[in-house]
Scaffold this motif. Structure first.
Motif, short mmCIF file in Angstrom:
data_model
loop_
_atom_site.label_atom_id
_atom_site.label_comp_id
_atom_site.label_asym_id
_atom_site.label_seq_id
_atom_site.Cartn_x
_atom_site.Cartn_y
_atom_site.Cartn_z
N ILE A 151 91.75 61.32 -23.23
CA ILE A 151 92.30 60.21 -24.03
C ILE A 151 92.27 60.52 -25.38
O ILE A 151 93.10 59.59 -26.13
CB ILE A 151 91.82 58.77 -23.34
CG1 ILE A 151 90.46 58.72 -23.72
CG2 ILE A 151 91.88 58.75 -22.03
CD1 ILE A 151 89.93 57.01 -24.06
N GLY A 152 91.83 61.42 -25.92
CA GLY A 152 91.80 61.62 -27.48
C GLY A 152 90.92 62.75 -27.80
O GLY A 152 90.22 63.38 -26.85
N LYS A 153 90.80 63.21 -29.00
CA LYS A 153 90.05 64.15 -29.44
C LYS A 153 89.71 64.23 -30.80
O LYS A 153 90.53 63.39 -31.50
CB LYS A 153 90.88 65.52 -29.28
CG LYS A 153 91.95 65.75 -29.83
CD LYS A 153 92.87 66.91 -29.84
CE LYS A 153 94.05 67.20 -30.58
NZ LYS A 153 94.91 68.37 -30.20
N TRP A 154 88.55 64.77 -31.15
CA TRP A 154 87.94 64.87 -32.45
C TRP A 154 88.12 66.25 -33.06
O TRP A 154 88.34 67.14 -32.54
CB TRP A 154 86.48 64.59 -32.62
CG TRP A 154 86.04 63.29 -32.19
CD1 TRP A 154 85.60 62.90 -30.99
CD2 TRP A 154 85.70 62.22 -33.07
NE1 TRP A 154 85.09 61.75 -30.78
CE2 TRP A 154 84.97 61.22 -31.95
CE3 TRP A 154 85.65 62.21 -34.34
CZ2 TRP A 154 84.44 60.00 -32.75
CZ3 TRP A 154 85.06 60.93 -35.04
CH2 TRP A 154 84.51 59.72 -33.94
N TYR B 68 80.11 61.00 -28.86
CA TYR B 68 81.29 61.26 -29.37
C TYR B 68 82.35 61.61 -28.30
O TYR B 68 83.52 61.36 -28.80
CB TYR B 68 81.19 62.44 -30.49
CG TYR B 68 80.55 62.41 -31.57
CD1 TYR B 68 81.03 61.99 -32.72
CD2 TYR B 68 78.90 62.40 -31.51
CE1 TYR B 68 80.34 61.68 -34.05
CE2 TYR B 68 78.37 62.03 -33.06
CZ TYR B 68 79.00 61.99 -34.11
OH TYR B 68 78.51 61.43 -35.29
N ASN B 69 82.06 62.01 -27.22
CA ASN B 69 82.87 62.59 -26.22
C ASN B 69 83.18 61.77 -24.94
O ASN B 69 83.57 62.30 -24.10
CB ASN B 69 82.69 64.11 -26.01
CG ASN B 69 81.41 64.27 -25.24
OD1 ASN B 69 80.47 63.36 -25.53
ND2 ASN B 69 81.01 65.44 -24.65
N ARG B 70 82.61 60.53 -25.11
CA ARG B 70 82.76 59.58 -23.94
C ARG B 70 83.21 58.13 -24.37
O ARG B 70 82.68 57.72 -25.51
CB ARG B 70 81.48 59.30 -23.24
CG ARG B 70 81.04 60.43 -22.49
CD ARG B 70 81.84 60.62 -21.02
NE ARG B 70 81.37 61.47 -20.20
CZ ARG B 70 82.06 62.83 -20.43
NH1 ARG B 70 82.66 63.17 -21.39
NH2 ARG B 70 81.67 63.48 -19.42
N TYR C 98 82.17 66.37 -35.82
CA TYR C 98 82.40 66.68 -34.44
C TYR C 98 83.93 66.90 -34.05
O TYR C 98 84.85 66.51 -34.69
CB TYR C 98 82.21 65.53 -33.42
CG TYR C 98 82.10 65.67 -32.06
CD1 TYR C 98 80.98 66.54 -31.35
CD2 TYR C 98 82.96 65.45 -31.16
CE1 TYR C 98 81.15 66.87 -30.16
CE2 TYR C 98 83.16 65.73 -29.82
CZ TYR C 98 82.21 66.45 -29.27
OH TYR C 98 82.21 66.90 -27.83
N SER C 99 84.07 68.04 -33.30
CA SER C 99 85.29 68.71 -32.74
C SER C 99 85.28 68.56 -31.18
O SER C 99 84.23 69.15 -30.72
CB SER C 99 85.79 69.95 -33.16
OG SER C 99 85.98 69.97 -34.55
N GLY C 100 86.11 67.89 -30.46
CA GLY C 100 86.14 68.15 -29.20
C GLY C 100 86.81 66.91 -28.32
O GLY C 100 87.37 66.22 -29.30
#
Length: 200
Positions: free
Chosen positions: A96-99, A47-49, A80-82
């Motif tokens: 470069i972005g976020k959830w 989610y974070n890559r 997911y948040s991050g």
């Protein structure tokens, strides 16, 4: 069965919160499906890559990268948040972005707008946009890669200074009819982006 299907199948009964090393993830998929270990890249399923060549929004997300070659299993469609990071070869991580609760959000410049915004007013004229204001994660990545992960004005880069924050900027502003297309987007550091906004 594609590699993506093999990874999904291997972890379909996994319990949320379980942690694995890179090698453990690879070994599990190889043991179950007998595939080439080199074809399994755990960070492709995070989610974070975001990795080069991945259609991030439509790709399989299963893990959160915890650092130190460790991944936490979250499963598909997790709320997911991050922050979403990319690490250029030989460089430092770049956000470069976020959830936010399972929804990808691209608003890094604190502009107030929605993805559904299609028509705006500028100089008392109605402008119909062909694109959304927010760039997709893939488009953001493509712009950063094209610009060598450096500010187009001053050349600042997180690879040289970890305090540098890069933004994706509309060359012709959205409010003046500029589209969210690669030829109308540029990479600016937060200082140059703020300076540009102040001068308009």
């Amino acid at each position: 069965m594609t590699i993506l299907d093999k990874v999904r199948d291997t972890f379909k009964w996994c319990e949320i919160g379980n942690e694995f090393t890179t090698q453990e993830i690879i070994n599990k998929v190889v043991l179950k499906h007998g595939c080439n270990p080199g074809s399994i890249i755990p960070s492709d399923y995070c989610y974070n890559r975001i990795n080069n060549g991945i259609d991030f929004e439509n790709h399989l997300h299963l893990f959160e990268y915890m650092g130190n070659k460790t991944y936490k299993f979250l499963g598909e469609n997790f709320s997911y948040s991050g922050t979403i990071f990319h690490k250029p070869k030989g460089g430092y991580e770049i956000a470069i972005g976020k959830w936010t609760n399972g929804i990808i959000n691209y608003d890094f410049n604190n502009d107030i707008h929605t993805k559904e915004e299609k028509v705006i007013f500028a100089d008392n004229q109605v402008i119909q946009h062909r694109t959304k204001r927010d760039a997709s994660v893939k488009l953001r990545f493509d712009v950063l890669k094209r610009d060598n992960f450096k500010c187009c004005i001053c050349g600042a880069s997180p690879a040289k200074d970890v305090n540098v924050e890069l933004h994706i900027d509309h060359i012709i502003p959205w409010s003046k009819g500029g589209e969210t297309a690669i030829d109308n987007l540029q990479t600016l550091c937060s200082k140059c982006n703020l300076g540009k906004s102040d001068s308009m």
